[in-house]
Design an enzyme around this catalytic site. Structure first.
Site, PDB file in Angstrom:
ATOM      1  N   ASP A  13      -4.256  16.481 -10.310  1.00  0.00           N
ATOM      2  CA  ASP A  13      -4.729  17.839 -10.024  1.00  0.00           C
ATOM      3  C   ASP A  13      -3.845  18.913 -10.638  1.00  0.00           C
ATOM      4  O   ASP A  13      -3.747  20.027 -10.117  1.00  0.00           O
ATOM      5  CB  ASP A  13      -4.844  18.080  -8.501  1.00  0.00           C
ATOM      6  CG  ASP A  13      -5.633  16.991  -7.813  1.00  0.00           C
ATOM      7  OD1 ASP A  13      -6.677  16.611  -8.373  1.00  0.00           O
ATOM      8  OD2 ASP A  13      -5.211  16.513  -6.754  1.00  0.00           O
ATOM      9  N   GLY A  15      -4.296  20.298 -13.548  1.00  0.00           N
ATOM     10  CA  GLY A  15      -5.092  21.252 -14.331  1.00  0.00           C
ATOM     11  C   GLY A  15      -5.317  20.750 -15.751  1.00  0.00           C
ATOM     12  O   GLY A  15      -5.461  21.543 -16.686  1.00  0.00           O
ATOM     13  N   LYS A  16      -5.387  19.422 -15.887  1.00  0.00           N
ATOM     14  CA  LYS A  16      -5.531  18.831 -17.224  1.00  0.00           C
ATOM     15  C   LYS A  16      -6.824  19.271 -17.911  1.00  0.00           C
ATOM     16  O   LYS A  16      -6.812  19.581 -19.098  1.00  0.00           O
ATOM     17  CB  LYS A  16      -5.502  17.294 -17.120  1.00  0.00           C
ATOM     18  CG  LYS A  16      -4.163  16.763 -16.660  1.00  0.00           C
ATOM     19  CD  LYS A  16      -4.215  15.283 -16.387  1.00  0.00           C
ATOM     20  CE  LYS A  16      -4.983  14.910 -15.144  1.00  0.00           C
ATOM     21  NZ  LYS A  16      -4.367  15.263 -13.860  1.00  0.00           N
ATOM     22  N   GLY A  40     -11.314  14.577 -11.191  1.00  0.00           N
ATOM     23  CA  GLY A  40     -12.166  15.776 -11.166  1.00  0.00           C
ATOM     24  C   GLY A  40     -11.504  16.815 -12.042  1.00  0.00           C
ATOM     25  O   GLY A  40     -10.521  17.417 -11.653  1.00  0.00           O
ATOM     26  N   HIS A  41     -11.993  16.950 -13.263  1.00  0.00           N
ATOM     27  CA  HIS A  41     -11.377  17.901 -14.202  1.00  0.00           C
ATOM     28  C   HIS A  41     -12.197  19.194 -14.211  1.00  0.00           C
ATOM     29  O   HIS A  41     -13.362  19.195 -14.594  1.00  0.00           O
ATOM     30  CB  HIS A  41     -11.272  17.279 -15.597  1.00  0.00           C
ATOM     31  CG  HIS A  41     -10.252  16.175 -15.649  1.00  0.00           C
ATOM     32  ND1 HIS A  41      -9.983  15.436 -16.766  1.00  0.00           N
ATOM     33  CD2 HIS A  41      -9.412  15.696 -14.693  1.00  0.00           C
ATOM     34  CE1 HIS A  41      -9.029  14.553 -16.496  1.00  0.00           C
ATOM     35  NE2 HIS A  41      -8.688  14.693 -15.243  1.00  0.00           N
ATOM     36  N   THR A  42     -11.542  20.259 -13.778  1.00  0.00           N
ATOM     37  CA  THR A  42     -12.254  21.536 -13.616  1.00  0.00           C
ATOM     38  C   THR A  42     -12.016  22.438 -14.816  1.00  0.00           C
ATOM     39  O   THR A  42     -10.878  22.637 -15.237  1.00  0.00           O
ATOM     40  CB  THR A  42     -11.772  22.232 -12.327  1.00  0.00           C
ATOM     41  OG1 THR A  42     -11.930  21.324 -11.240  1.00  0.00           O
ATOM     42  CG2 THR A  42     -12.566  23.499 -12.040  1.00  0.00           C
ATOM     43  N   THR A 129     -10.248   7.792  -3.141  1.00  0.00           N
ATOM     44  CA  THR A 129     -11.438   8.637  -3.263  1.00  0.00           C
ATOM     45  C   THR A 129     -12.715   7.827  -2.966  1.00  0.00           C
ATOM     46  O   THR A 129     -13.806   8.385  -2.961  1.00  0.00           O
ATOM     47  CB  THR A 129     -11.549   9.225  -4.692  1.00  0.00           C
ATOM     48  OG1 THR A 129     -11.654   8.129  -5.609  1.00  0.00           O
ATOM     49  CG2 THR A 129     -10.336  10.083  -5.045  1.00  0.00           C
ATOM     50  N   GLN A 224      -5.649  11.655 -13.320  1.00  0.00           N
ATOM     51  CA  GLN A 224      -4.671  11.499 -12.238  1.00  0.00           C
ATOM     52  C   GLN A 224      -3.291  11.953 -12.748  1.00  0.00           C
ATOM     53  O   GLN A 224      -3.226  12.705 -13.708  1.00  0.00           O
ATOM     54  CB  GLN A 224      -4.622  10.053 -11.706  1.00  0.00           C
ATOM     55  CG  GLN A 224      -5.845   9.627 -10.917  1.00  0.00           C
ATOM     56  CD  GLN A 224      -6.988   9.171 -11.793  1.00  0.00           C
ATOM     57  OE1 GLN A 224      -6.804   8.392 -12.701  1.00  0.00           O
ATOM     58  NE2 GLN A 224      -8.176   9.655 -11.525  1.00  0.00           N
ATOM     59  N   THR A 239      -3.148   4.991  -7.825  1.00  0.00           N
ATOM     60  CA  THR A 239      -4.452   4.543  -8.286  1.00  0.00           C
ATOM     61  C   THR A 239      -4.256   3.193  -8.995  1.00  0.00           C
ATOM     62  O   THR A 239      -3.139   2.660  -9.018  1.00  0.00           O
ATOM     63  CB  THR A 239      -5.128   5.610  -9.173  1.00  0.00           C
ATOM     64  OG1 THR A 239      -6.485   5.204  -9.398  1.00  0.00           O
ATOM     65  CG2 THR A 239      -4.411   5.820 -10.502  1.00  0.00           C
ATOM     66  N   ALA A 299     -11.125  18.261  -6.237  1.00  0.00           N
ATOM     67  CA  ALA A 299     -12.341  18.549  -7.005  1.00  0.00           C
ATOM     68  C   ALA A 299     -13.375  17.442  -6.831  1.00  0.00           C
ATOM     69  O   ALA A 299     -14.569  17.655  -7.016  1.00  0.00           O
ATOM     70  CB  ALA A 299     -11.996  18.721  -8.483  1.00  0.00           C
ATOM     71  N   THR A 301     -13.327  15.093  -3.920  1.00  0.00           N
ATOM     72  CA  THR A 301     -13.601  14.769  -2.511  1.00  0.00           C
ATOM     73  C   THR A 301     -13.625  16.001  -1.613  1.00  0.00           C
ATOM     74  O   THR A 301     -14.059  15.908  -0.468  1.00  0.00           O
ATOM     75  CB  THR A 301     -12.507  13.825  -1.971  1.00  0.00           C
ATOM     76  OG1 THR A 301     -11.241  14.489  -2.129  1.00  0.00           O
ATOM     77  CG2 THR A 301     -12.484  12.513  -2.710  1.00  0.00           C
ATOM     78  N   SER A 412       0.042  28.694 -17.619  1.00  0.00           N
ATOM     79  CA  SER A 412      -1.316  29.031 -17.198  1.00  0.00           C
ATOM     80  C   SER A 412      -1.251  29.886 -15.935  1.00  0.00           C
ATOM     81  O   SER A 412      -0.505  29.574 -15.011  1.00  0.00           O
ATOM     82  CB  SER A 412      -2.103  27.739 -16.932  1.00  0.00           C
ATOM     83  OG  SER A 412      -3.319  28.039 -16.314  1.00  0.00           O
TER      84      SER A 412
HETATM   85  P1  IMP Z   1      -8.374   5.934  -5.965  1.00  0.00           P
HETATM   86  O1  IMP Z   1      -7.897   5.919  -7.368  1.00  0.00           O
HETATM   87  O2  IMP Z   1      -9.640   6.688  -5.769  1.00  0.00           O
HETATM   88  O3  IMP Z   1      -8.430   4.587  -5.340  1.00  0.00           O
HETATM   89  O4  IMP Z   1      -7.278   6.740  -5.076  1.00  0.00           O
HETATM   90  C1  IMP Z   1      -5.930   6.280  -4.962  1.00  0.00           C
HETATM   91  C2  IMP Z   1      -5.008   7.464  -4.691  1.00  0.00           C
HETATM   92  O5  IMP Z   1      -4.976   8.292  -5.844  1.00  0.00           O
HETATM   93  C3  IMP Z   1      -5.445   8.363  -3.533  1.00  0.00           C
HETATM   94  O6  IMP Z   1      -4.288   8.891  -2.927  1.00  0.00           O
HETATM   95  C4  IMP Z   1      -6.207   9.473  -4.232  1.00  0.00           C
HETATM   96  O7  IMP Z   1      -6.207  10.658  -3.475  1.00  0.00           O
HETATM   97  C5  IMP Z   1      -5.408   9.609  -5.509  1.00  0.00           C
HETATM   98  N1  IMP Z   1      -6.221  10.090  -6.621  1.00  0.00           N
HETATM   99  C6  IMP Z   1      -7.118   9.407  -7.353  1.00  0.00           C
HETATM  100  N2  IMP Z   1      -7.639  10.171  -8.311  1.00  0.00           N
HETATM  101  C7  IMP Z   1      -7.057  11.369  -8.201  1.00  0.00           C
HETATM  102  C8  IMP Z   1      -7.167  12.574  -8.936  1.00  0.00           C
HETATM  103  O8  IMP Z   1      -7.907  12.686  -9.929  1.00  0.00           O
HETATM  104  N3  IMP Z   1      -6.389  13.604  -8.506  1.00  0.00           N
HETATM  105  C9  IMP Z   1      -5.538  13.490  -7.470  1.00  0.00           C
HETATM  106  N4  IMP Z   1      -5.390  12.380  -6.762  1.00  0.00           N
HETATM  107  C10 IMP Z   1      -6.150  11.322  -7.120  1.00  0.00           C
END
Ligand code: IMP
Length: 423
Positions: A13, A15-16, A40-42, A129, A224, A239, A299, A301, A412
């Site tokens: 998160d 801001g990529k 979730g890339h905004t 997520t 991530q 992740t 972005a 969840t 930014s």
């Molecule tokens: P998963 O990859 O969905 O299984 O999530 C594993 C962990 O990584 C959890 O703590 C999520 O909240 C975190 N996570 C997964 N994708 C993102 C992301 O794009 N941004 C921030 N946290 C993420």
């Protein structure tokens, strides 16, 4: 030509998406190399917000090719929804969106398995997520997965059935209360597969190799953050992919000696969503203000993000693991109005002062040691030139550059493309 990388240095998160969008005009190809719809890339431009999950952030630029690499996991249902949104906005993606045949597919039962696994963990849950990321990568490394290239084969549905049946038995084994209607999920899945099949599938490593030979410029877009890396992150609260620089080599087939610039993105403070240790986390009004002003909600969840001060121990570690050559600081504007700011420069670890990230960073092992610096009051969101930045912000940046020994080349100051200061 060398391939540049853009990576998040914290827990995601950072801001990529915005920065890829800002940098895209310099590149012929944008390529995603890991992760999937958990991202979730905004992007914000022309007063409109766009959220991408699996599709590379170069998709809004004409003449840019967008590659979904072999290291990515694709949920056809979510992918189709992303395509529908692009269509609504009149984006013609048919020619510019290229999918690796070696990318793995997230099945409906992968999502159910994710939910069952998390439910079975109780308090120890990862905070996933629940997009099926972990189970899909498990099937990949377990050599059971279904890849994009498979859906071109006549008998792939047999392979699908065998895997989905196995997943159902595994879900039953967890013995948790998960309600689902697999028939309905499968109808939606197979409809989405039909749409996926209308896109261009490529042997992406060969495509990227030829593109490099032809002198095309490529930017690999990370998802991530480095502290969520399966090897180097805060395991098990991570992740299931390599989010760090090495992940771009395996997730796209790029040789390490072909990597050029490594852009490392970080927020001027720290956030984390989901479970896991976070040494500089704030539980007070300051953290609450950061979350409110920074609009810190996931972005993908919508979950509120945990907030805290900038952690240079963790950031230094991420810079080392990734070989960062340029830093990009996001959301400096969110810190406007704090009289003083704290920066964690070391940890007190079991009675010792240390400057590296230890194996255990849980609160019982680690206490952050802070340096206090002056804050700034100015509203930065209208600022476009480095020469107009307040002294306290320049001092903050200079402190970080000295500590990390890497230049901060972009600052930014808001979500819009235009709110970007190049130094
Ligand atoms: P998963 O990859 O969905 O299984 O999530 C594993 C962990 O990584 C959890 O703590 C999520 O909240 C975190 N996570 C997964 N994708 C993102 C992301 O794009 N941004 C921030 N946290 C993420």
């Amino acid at each position: 030509m060398a391939v540049d990388l853009l990576l998040g240095l914290q827990w995601g998160d950072e801001g990529k998406g915005k920065i890829v969008d800002v940098l895209t005009s310099k590149y012929n190809i944008i390529a995603r190399f890991q992760g999937g719809p958990n991202a979730g890339h905004t992007l914000v431009f022309n007063g409109k917000k766009h959220v991408l999950h699996t599709i590379p952030s170069g998709i809004f630029h004409e003449n840019t090719a967008n590659v979904v690499g072999n290291g990515v996991v694709i949920d056809p249902v979510i992918f189709k929804k992303e395509l529908d949104k692009l269509e609504e906005q009149g984006v013609d993606y048919k020619a510019s969106l290229l999918i690796s045949r070696k990318a793995h597919i997230i099945l409906p039962t992968h999502r159910l398995l994710d939910a069952a696994s998390e439910a079975s963990k109780g308090k120890a849950k990862i905070g996933s997520t629940l997009k099926g990321i972990g189970p899909t990568y498990m099937d990949k490394t377990g050599r059971n997965g279904i890849r994009v290239g498979d859906i071109e084969l006549a008998d792939w549905k047999d392979k699908y059935r065998a895997l989905a049946d196995k997943h159902e038995a595994m879900i039953a084994f967890y013995n948790v209360d998960i309600q689902y209607d697999l028939k309905e999920l499968e109808n939606e899945f197979f409809e989405a597969i039909k749409v996926l099949k209308t896109l261009k599938f490529i042997d992406s490593e060969e495509y990227l190799h030829q593109a490099q030979k032809a002198g095309q410029s490529i930017l690999a877009e990370g998802a991530q953050g480095s502290l969520l890396d399966i090897d180097f992150g805060t395991y098990p609260f991570v992740t299931s992919s390599n989010t760090t620089a090495a992940g771009a080599c395996t997730g796209l087939g790029i040789a390490p000696n072909k990597i050029g610039e490594v852009f490392g993105i970080f927020k001027a403070y720290t956030t984390r969503v989901g479970s896991g240790p976070f040494p500089t986390e704030l539980f007070d009004e300051v953290g609450e203000t950061m979350g409110r002003v920074g609009n810190e909600f996931g972005a993908t969840t919508g979950r509120p993000r945990r907030c805290g001060w900038l952690d240079l121990v963790a950031l230094r570690y991420a810079c080392q693991v990734n070989g960062v050559t340029q830093l990009i600081m996001m959301k400096g504007d969110v810190l406007s109005g704090f009289k003083t700011l704290k920066i964690c420069t070391a940890y007190n670890y079991k009675g010792q002062v240390i400057e590296h990230l230890p194996y255990n960073i849980e609160a019982e092992n680690v206490t952050p040691i802070y340096t206090e610096v002056k804050g700034w009051n100015e509203n930065l969101t209208e600022m476009t030139e480095a020469s107009k930045m307040p002294k306290a912000l320049n001092d903050y940046i200079a402190f970080l550059e000295k500590e990390l020994e890497i230049p901060i080349t972009i600052v930014s100051v808001g979500p819009d493309r235009k709110q970007t200061i190049v130094r």
